[in-house]
Design an enzyme around this catalytic site. Structure first.
Site, PDB file in Angstrom:
ATOM      1  N   GLU A 141       0.298   3.576   1.739  1.00  0.00           N
ATOM      2  CA  GLU A 141       0.479   4.152   3.140  1.00  0.00           C
ATOM      3  C   GLU A 141       1.625   3.740   3.996  1.00  0.00           C
ATOM      4  O   GLU A 141       1.890   4.073   4.890  1.00  0.00           O
ATOM      5  CB  GLU A 141      -0.778   3.607   3.838  1.00  0.00           C
ATOM      6  CG  GLU A 141      -2.123   4.021   3.522  1.00  0.00           C
ATOM      7  CD  GLU A 141      -2.351   5.374   3.948  1.00  0.00           C
ATOM      8  OE1 GLU A 141      -1.782   6.260   4.778  1.00  0.00           O
ATOM      9  OE2 GLU A 141      -3.390   6.001   3.163  1.00  0.00           O
ATOM     10  N   SER A 194       0.715  -1.254  -0.057  1.00  0.00           N
ATOM     11  CA  SER A 194      -0.042   0.218  -0.109  1.00  0.00           C
ATOM     12  C   SER A 194       0.705   1.202  -0.086  1.00  0.00           C
ATOM     13  O   SER A 194       2.060   1.137   0.455  1.00  0.00           O
ATOM     14  CB  SER A 194      -1.002   0.010   1.250  1.00  0.00           C
ATOM     15  OG  SER A 194      -1.261   1.297   1.558  1.00  0.00           O
ATOM     16  N   TYR A 242      -2.135   0.998  10.035  1.00  0.00           N
ATOM     17  CA  TYR A 242      -2.548   0.329   8.904  1.00  0.00           C
ATOM     18  C   TYR A 242      -1.164   0.339   8.086  1.00  0.00           C
ATOM     19  O   TYR A 242      -0.628  -0.728   7.653  1.00  0.00           O
ATOM     20  CB  TYR A 242      -3.465   0.885   8.059  1.00  0.00           C
ATOM     21  CG  TYR A 242      -3.738   0.416   6.627  1.00  0.00           C
ATOM     22  CD1 TYR A 242      -4.503  -0.770   6.615  1.00  0.00           C
ATOM     23  CD2 TYR A 242      -3.077   1.015   5.627  1.00  0.00           C
ATOM     24  CE1 TYR A 242      -4.823  -0.888   5.172  1.00  0.00           C
ATOM     25  CE2 TYR A 242      -3.089   0.635   4.485  1.00  0.00           C
ATOM     26  CZ  TYR A 242      -4.071  -0.621   4.060  1.00  0.00           C
ATOM     27  OH  TYR A 242      -4.321  -1.098   2.810  1.00  0.00           O
TER      28      TYR A 242
END
Length: 325
Positions: free
Chosen positions: A128, A126, A150
């Site tokens: 992120e 991801s 996350y």
């Protein structure tokens, strides 16, 4: 025949991936949680998929399923899928999106060692993991510095892929930037916006409560990103690949595009409000990926632009409202 084991098989990406793999003639096995509401629908659409009950948090069961299937390929799409949820459940996020990947990698490596044949592994990573990047666009060399539970769990998993790649496992990552479709649940801000916009377009009233309207994201079309994952999985050299469009739009842009598509017109802004409850403790304000490596080495190209992604989602939600009327 190639055998592929997929986690997260009932989610957005899993649904598109299963359709792709079955069309290719692949034998598909999937991990499903007991009581998963998506299992019946999956079985009805694709009765040939072999489903195995298990939980990502149960390391012994997870490893046993991989050993039983002894797949040629493992694709991990599962885990906590929401940054907001990760703030509420940080330990669970670490276990399901981080530690479970270590279990899967080790299990895949054991199958390879036991059978003497190569096993390919693809981790859905991801954007992120980059947290608050100092430069844009982000690419495969951007420092990994997550700012959410996350992102931290995904970063651990991302590094574990590199560790097992060093042990001889054909392990690749697709560093996915935001990608959407009508299959997104309404717990995601994009589908929340399009579903609300469709309802407002039909009734002429209502508001969409959102968090940081200035947060900018690189939004693409989910089936395009699934194609990139398959290409990364099957590539001759296992590596990390950023999958993105290279363009950003704000949450405000998304809401405007959705409301206009729903027929609201120039007064769309009065249907949008900021709710402090939806503002994250830490939120990267600008995330944009550089897909050059994926384009160059995988031959990947996006096929759907931002405006069309929003339009397809709104049209789907308008159609659903019509069916319910």
């Amino acid at each position: 025949m190639t055998t592929t084991f997929v986690t997260g098989i009932t989610g957005q990406d899993g649904t598109y991936l299963v359709e792709r793999l079955l069309a290719e003639g692949t034998e598909v096995h999937g991990l499903v949680r007991p009581g998963d509401g998506g299992v019946a629908a999956l079985g009805a659409r694709h009765p040939g998929v072999v489903l195995h009950e298990g939980d990502l948090g149960d390391a012994d069961r997870l490893a046993a399923v991989v050993a039983e299937v002894a797949p040629d390929e493992v694709v991990n799409l599962a885990g906590i899928s929401s940054v907001a949820t990760s703030w509420q459940e940080p330990v669970l996020t670490a276990r399901l999106s981080g530690l479970a990947v270590a279990v899967l990698l080790d299990a895949a490596h054991r199958v390879q060692e036991t059978t003497g044949r190569p096993v390919r592994f693809l981790q859905a990573s991801s954007s992120e993991i980059f947290g608050q990047p100092e430069a844009e666009p982000q690419d495969e060399r951007t420092p990994v510095r997550p700012v959410s539970p996350y992102g931290s769990a995904k970063a651990f998993a991302h590094h574990q892929v590199g560790v097992y790649r060093g042990r001889g496992l054909h392990a690749a990552t697709a560093i996915l930037f935001n990608h959407e479709s009508p299959l997104r649940p309404t717990t995601f801000v994009t589908r929340k916006i399009t579903a609300a916009a469709a309802a407002i377009g039909r009734s002429g009233r209502g508001t969409i409560a959102l968090g940081n309207l200035d947060a900018r994201r690189d939004w693409g079309w989910a089936p395009d990103y699934v194609d990139a994952m398959v290409r990364a999985l099957r590539h001759d050299v296992p590596d990390d690949f950023v999958v993105a469009t290279g363009r950003t739009h704000s949450v405000r842009d998304f809401a405007e595009a959705a409301l206009r598509r729903a027929g609201v017109g120039d007064d769309w802004a009065r249907h949008v409000e900021v709710d402090p409850r939806f503002v994250r403790p830490a939120d990267a304000t600008a995330m944009v990926g550089d897909p050059s490596k994926a384009e160059r080495e995988l031959g990947w190209r996006r096929t759907v632009e931002f405006e069309e992604v929003v339009a397809r989602m709104v049209d789907h939600d308008l159609e659903q409202l019509g069916e319910q009327a």
